[in-house]
Design an enzyme around this catalytic site. Structure first.
Site, PDB file in Angstrom:
ATOM      1  N   GLY A 103       0.858  -1.165   0.000  1.00 47.27           N
ATOM      2  CA  GLY A 103       0.000   0.000   0.000  1.00 47.27           C
ATOM      3  C   GLY A 103       0.895   1.216   0.000  1.00 47.27           C
ATOM      4  O   GLY A 103       2.114   1.095   0.146  1.00 47.27           O
ATOM      5  N   CYS A 104       0.317   2.388  -0.179  1.00 45.43           N
ATOM      6  CA  CYS A 104       1.138   3.593  -0.279  1.00 45.43           C
ATOM      7  C   CYS A 104       0.383   4.763   0.339  1.00 45.43           C
ATOM      8  O   CYS A 104      -0.807   4.939   0.067  1.00 45.43           O
ATOM      9  CB  CYS A 104       1.449   3.874  -1.749  1.00 45.43           C
ATOM     10  SG  CYS A 104       2.501   5.308  -2.010  1.00 45.43           S
ATOM     11  N   HIS A 146      10.503   0.222  -2.093  1.00 49.46           N
ATOM     12  CA  HIS A 146       9.310   1.032  -2.352  1.00 49.46           C
ATOM     13  C   HIS A 146       9.657   2.522  -2.193  1.00 49.46           C
ATOM     14  O   HIS A 146       9.270   3.350  -3.025  1.00 49.46           O
ATOM     15  CB  HIS A 146       8.205   0.610  -1.378  1.00 49.46           C
ATOM     16  CG  HIS A 146       6.930   1.386  -1.488  1.00 49.46           C
ATOM     17  ND1 HIS A 146       5.730   0.811  -1.849  1.00 49.46           N
ATOM     18  CD2 HIS A 146       6.652   2.700  -1.269  1.00 49.46           C
ATOM     19  CE1 HIS A 146       4.782   1.749  -1.859  1.00 49.46           C
ATOM     20  NE2 HIS A 146       5.316   2.896  -1.495  1.00 49.46           N
ATOM     21  N   GLU A 147      10.413   2.837  -1.128  1.00 49.23           N
ATOM     22  CA  GLU A 147      10.769   4.240  -0.872  1.00 49.23           C
ATOM     23  C   GLU A 147      11.720   4.785  -1.926  1.00 49.23           C
ATOM     24  O   GLU A 147      11.580   5.920  -2.377  1.00 49.23           O
ATOM     25  CB  GLU A 147      11.382   4.390   0.523  1.00 49.23           C
ATOM     26  CG  GLU A 147      10.421   4.137   1.665  1.00 49.23           C
ATOM     27  CD  GLU A 147       9.086   4.831   1.484  1.00 49.23           C
ATOM     28  OE1 GLU A 147       9.049   5.990   1.025  1.00 49.23           O
ATOM     29  OE2 GLU A 147       8.071   4.198   1.775  1.00 49.23           O
TER      30      GLU A 147
HETATM   31 ZN    ZN Z   1       4.572   4.828  -1.221  1.00 55.46          ZN
END
Ligand code: ZN
Length: 176
Positions: A103-104, A146-147
């Site tokens: 998720g983000c 992800h980052e």
């Molecule tokens: Zn994110």
């Protein structure tokens, strides 16, 4: 200190390639205040990672903080106390890959499965401007990748192989 506004999908800053931070700039009052705000905003969000472009700042800086028990069903998740990475780069340590839900904070309310390298080595600077390297695997490695994607203007949905899996968040997924 203040909480920073989090950019959501559609904001141009999420699609830009973020700029390197000069190591001699890291100690400046301006940068240090930003790092404090970034940490505070991450803790307030309840997420496990936050990249500077997600708070409308196009710099190569990420914060990661993983609390134990964040994914109940996955006992392999180890806690990582709040850490800052400046100008981080990673390389994969093996060809092993894994698929997991992501998720983000910048795509609130949704989640999707993403395949990523399982084991990586990360290199960058900490908040004191000291160079450091870490080996990461599993969940930690996923959050770092992800980052770092955020620093290159990439969102996890860009890496999904099948958009039919793009789903409403059932609140069991982590955010970063
Ligand atoms: Zn994110």
């Amino acid at each position: 200190m203040s909480l920073l506004k989090i950019a959501t999908a559609g904001a141009g800053v999420l699609r830009e390639e973020a700029v390197q931070v000069a190591p001699e700039e890291i100690g400046s009052e301006k940068r240090q205040l930003f790092l404090e705000d970034l940490r505070e905003t991450l803790l307030d969000s309840g997420g496990v990672g936050l990249a500077a472009p997600q708070v409308f700042t196009s710099l190569r800086i990420i914060a990661v903080s993983i609390q134990e028990g964040i994914l109940d069903e996955d006992a392999s998740v180890r806690s990582v106390p709040m850490e800052i990475w400046i100008n981080p780069i990673f390389r994969k340590l093996s060809d092993r890959r894994a698929v997991n839900w992501e998720g983000c904070l910048s795509i609130p309310g949704y989640m999707g499965p993403v395949e990523r390298p399982l084991e990586v080595e990360l290199e960058g600077y900490n908040e004191k401007g000291e160079k450091r390297t870490v080996r990461a695997d599993g969940f930690y490695a996923r959050v770092l990748q992800h980052e770092i994607d955020h620093l290159d203007g990439i969102l996890y949905v860009d890496r999904m192989k099948d958009m039919r899996s793009f789903s409403r968040d059932n609140s069991t997924v982590f955010l970063c």
